[in-house]
Design an enzyme around this catalytic site. Structure first.
Site, PDB file in Angstrom:
ATOM      1  N   GLY B 148       0.843  -1.185   0.000  1.00  0.00           N
ATOM      2  CA  GLY B 148       0.000   0.000   0.000  1.00  0.00           C
ATOM      3  C   GLY B 148       0.881   1.238   0.000  1.00  0.00           C
ATOM      4  O   GLY B 148       1.986   1.220   0.550  1.00  0.00           O
ATOM      5  N   CYS B 149       0.389   2.324  -0.604  1.00  0.00           N
ATOM      6  CA  CYS B 149       1.243   3.512  -0.719  1.00  0.00           C
ATOM      7  C   CYS B 149       1.427   4.174   0.650  1.00  0.00           C
ATOM      8  O   CYS B 149       2.521   4.629   0.990  1.00  0.00           O
ATOM      9  CB  CYS B 149       0.691   4.488  -1.749  1.00  0.00           C
ATOM     10  SG  CYS B 149      -1.047   4.891  -1.558  1.00  0.00           S
ATOM     11  N   ASN B 150       0.373   4.220   1.448  1.00  0.00           N
ATOM     12  CA  ASN B 150       0.527   4.743   2.809  1.00  0.00           C
ATOM     13  C   ASN B 150       1.387   3.807   3.645  1.00  0.00           C
ATOM     14  O   ASN B 150       2.215   4.245   4.447  1.00  0.00           O
ATOM     15  CB  ASN B 150      -0.841   4.886   3.492  1.00  0.00           C
ATOM     16  CG  ASN B 150      -1.746   5.855   2.775  1.00  0.00           C
ATOM     17  OD1 ASN B 150      -1.465   7.035   2.701  1.00  0.00           O
ATOM     18  ND2 ASN B 150      -2.846   5.353   2.227  1.00  0.00           N
TER      19      ASN B 150
END
Lengths: 342, 342, 342, 342
Positions: B148-150
């Site tokens: 996930g980017c976060n």
């Protein structure tokens, strides 16, 4: 073989854009970066987005040993540029990004820029840097004068049409929408985020924008008689991009065919299908120009729309393209990166 | 040798970003692009910014001959991804950008994503794709699960600190500011320009964001005991970038030294001098991560700030970095372009 | 009866905002506007959006006949403000928007602002201008000190909770997202559109932001013992709005009930249903505060989010609300306009 | 006396803008709000920025008792609007914001909108709602048709010039820059923040935009002979505002004097000094129009620039101005709020 590159005026946006592009160039190496007010600082302090690149510190111009430089990009303000270039070695290859060597006539320069030119002797050897139209001269040149970013956009839209005689010459209107980076890193109230974002406005109306000097010179030369266009720039809340909406008299299909033919082999110019128009979103951060032609419901009227990124194709990308030619490299080297979207 | 690449789900932002990056890769060639709803269209119609690149038309997945593909990027929605990947040849190298193979436990997957996993048999061979921490496993993997980017942003800030035991584990707070492209190309009212620009808001508050599944899994594994963090994402009016402000207990100087040591040889991770903090502006469009550490006036409290571009390092750039490893290429190939600023 | 109003420092954003608001006030009339560097200019030249309003020209402060003024708003920079106010008639009602009279202790002032205070004799009569909590004192005051915009936002989120003792005092974290107009009309590189838009960053990290002086003073007074919070502001690419994400220990439902009760009769404070969080979009251009409370998955942790428009409720709107009280007007007069969306 | 107001289509931007404006109107009270898909919801759920206002819930149109309504704003999509209005009581005062009653000829309607008009019998009594030019008819009207937002902007720039015969009629070019809220709350890919921000493009080129139907009708009627203009709209990354750059043949000074005279007594129209041009920033959120005239370096050419806020003066503000007239109120009531800047 690695070409040794100097960039004068590296603390501005066009300087930083040159560093960005050259960082990806396989046969160029940056050996000197000048920035008068920021001399002594690391580029990473001035432009933290470049911190991963190994670069020389900013210095003052007189600290540079130009004997160790193969080509020098000059990204200084106009007027300063001519004074500096006059003092550089006469054998040094130079790509100037300022306005100082764009206009061939001393009088035209004074009209548009307000001061006398102090290096007209160099003007004779300067080549106008619109690569697609001055390629051979640029290849042989020692001094190339980068074009104005608006001037480039308008010429991409219209040069082939004027050259082919397919549009009227006396009622050309260029309405341009310009992103803010074209104004540079200058501290002006109207360039603040709070003042610029969320709205838009025309400026330099009525034929007062300096890039008209280039339109006058280039379009008249092409047409073989004086051509005067109307040109109104507008400031819009975006950072990169110029969109030129050109209103002309002429046949849309013929204009489209003329442009498609003229740019058929150009690596950086894309002509869209007749009836569609480009968006500045689609060239952002790249060296590409997109051009579209649409006919109007009024017979005999056509609209030509051209977009480019003012910092890349309109300035530093164009400069690198010219430097490639001057150094015997393939013109596209280091410049084929795709636009950034979204 | 040129690696033959397929991209499934090429009509979304991460798909387009993969094309942008691979277009500059010297030893990869795109041989297939799928896009169910846009099958039959040229990429230039779906993403005009890619019109200068010679690309196959979008097709449906079943039209692809995977025997002619060396590596497949899967940029499909979660749940779809697992169903598709289950049917692909078992020898095909795959980099999945969805959430489907990030969580090792079926139960965790169901908790955070709400549905049963239909391809848990593949989970066993899936490697978590945070390159800097799973490099060797990735090099040997057939199936890599992009993060996930976060989740990537928070882990870059904290993994070395948790591993070294220099921060408290029970009061970690991650306050993130996220640009909108992370939400994809989905048609939702709150993603409209008129609704999103000019303001900002928190969302998925209170421990409900799915990327918490990754934090729980990874931080707990590192610490050797359960770790639960607070994580609140905020939507801000920009297109690219995630900034994670991590509030931790610990000594700032020790944390800084730990991070500097951990990332000393990493080509894409820059640790700023102690006391300075990074900006999302400075990694835009690039594969770089910038990290800063600042001590608070309250003794024993430190703030770690990490930024990356969610579409590049947080997604498609990471995917390409992993693909390079899987294909025996240098990890940085095609990924060293400088950020775009301004 | 019409109150005669002067605004000192009318060429900045808070000055212009005061004019915007007062233009719609039924019983106030602007009789003097000062702006040192722009003295002599019409407001329409400095702020063309106000050109439809009949206003006095900008003048220098010494040109104003304060005998003809009932109330004076002072929108000058701190340090200048105290020097100017010291010389004004001792009977003149004053609402100061600077930082000069917010901190009761000379030492605290020096700590946060770096200079000695030259008008501490006036500090004794100054009332802290957070209307909802100092209403009676403001009604009776001659000199009211407007609060910092971040300080206001954080206090709206937490004052009732601290007063009621429902949250912990030793682990409060305020993570704020701030639009750019809070930085004023100052010419700084990082406030340019090209530098600020499209990205975001933390600043004044580690407990160095001056508004901490107000948090320390007010929260400690409320709690009856020293309270020190962590506060990190972030600059986001929007013009108006502050969003405070407050991380506290305590029960979310109890916190929500406490806030709902505290603000039940407040005309400008809206408490959202438990579990939902506000957006800065929804208070833009208005004097409203929206507050939400959400519990975390970690028991005993709550998140309080407050938003307001920094130029209105955080500054000029608050100032007008206070002026209404000081002049015996209804507190809401001229301030009930709805937010602007989109 | 309080006028009872209904708003049909209150869940769109023009509906919300009407609520914003009417909330500050001293003699209007909103008694019904319709929104088909959101019937049953509170306005605070659909538009949280209106949560401080006491409003009826959204309902379906058939639930409204029109006997209790004095005036109905109809903010529905075109085609739907005519079908709904046909069924409303024949004595009800109506301000329609759609395109359905703007064009007097059934044929023109079909040409531009593609469908047959089903309520042409009402067209006869409909008055074109450009207040400054149809004031007397509007005062007496039962049904007023609000203008297109682009159509309003262009007419403010040119009507007095055409009426006075001071510009040429055969070479008028209107180049418009339009903010995105004019496209409404519709879920389209090109209206997403990620697609729209950071760039700009022309659309509906070549004489295909529907507002041309209004220009044709109105300019021809004024001139007493057919007038066909070129009109190209451009989408720019801002939420509110239209800027029309009109290129005309004629004398700039004469055009300026003509406009200044025509608008001398208009409360909402400001003509700037000759030679200066307005910015969309300066009318944002207000009912004002700013107009400037600049001569070109080419003799006999003038540029007229007009700006307004498409949601206010271009739509809902205009509608309220008309409603004021129809109800015997002062035309400016509830509409004199200053623009929001920054």
């Amino acid at each position: 073989m690695t070409h040794r590159i100097a960039i004068l005026g590296a603390s501005g946006y066009t300087g930083a854009e040159l560093v960005r592009l050259i960082a990806g160039h396989p046969s160029m190496s940056i050996v000197a970066l000048s920035g008068e007010r920021k001399a002594g600082m690391a580029m990473a302090e001035v432009f933290p987005h470049l911190r991963h690149i190994d670069l020389p510190r900013l210095c003052r111009i007189e600290e540079i040993d130009f004997a160790q430089v193969d080509l020098c990009f000059c990204a200084l303000p106009h007027k300063t540029s001519q004074a500096v270039i006059r003092e550089l070695p006469k054998t040094l290859k130079i790509v100037d990004l300022s306005a100082d060597f764009r206009l061939r006539e001393a009088e035209a320069y004074k009209t548009w820029y307000g001061n006398d030119h102090v290096a007209m002797e160099l003007q004779a050897e300067a080549v106008y840097g619109l690569t697609e139209f001055y390629r051979d001269e640029i290849r042989a040149a020692r001094l190339v004068a980068g074009t104005g970013c608006n001037a480039a956009t308008g010429q991409f839209a219209l040069r082939p049409l004027i050259a082919a005689g397919v549009i009227g010459l006396d009622d050309i209107i260029l309405d341009m929408k310009c992103a803010v980076s074209g104004a540079g890193r200058s501290l002006k109230e109207n360039l603040l985020h709070a003042e610029l974002s969320e709205g838009f406005n025309a400026y330099a109306l009525g034929g007062t924008h300096r890039h008209l000097g280039e339109f006058d010179q280039e379009f008249s030369a092409l047409a073989g008689r004086p051509v005067r266009v109307q040109f109104t720039p507008h400031l819009v809340p975006a950072n990169r991009g110029i969109l030129c909406t050109a209103y002309v008299s002429g046949d849309a299909a013929e204009s489209h065919a003329t442009l498609a033919r003229a740019y058929a082999d150009e690596p950086f110019v894309e002509v869209l299908p007749l009836g569609s128009a480009p968006s500045s979103h689609d060239v952002r951060g790249s060296n590409f120009v997109h051009i579209g032609v649409v006919g109007d419901r009024i017979a005999g009227r056509a609209i030509v729309v051209a977009v480019l990124d003012n910092l890349t194709k309109g300035s530093s990308g164009q400069a690198l393209q010219n430097a490639n030619l001057m150094l015997g490299e393939d013109e596209t080297t280091g410049l084929m990166m795709a636009p950034l979207f979204p």
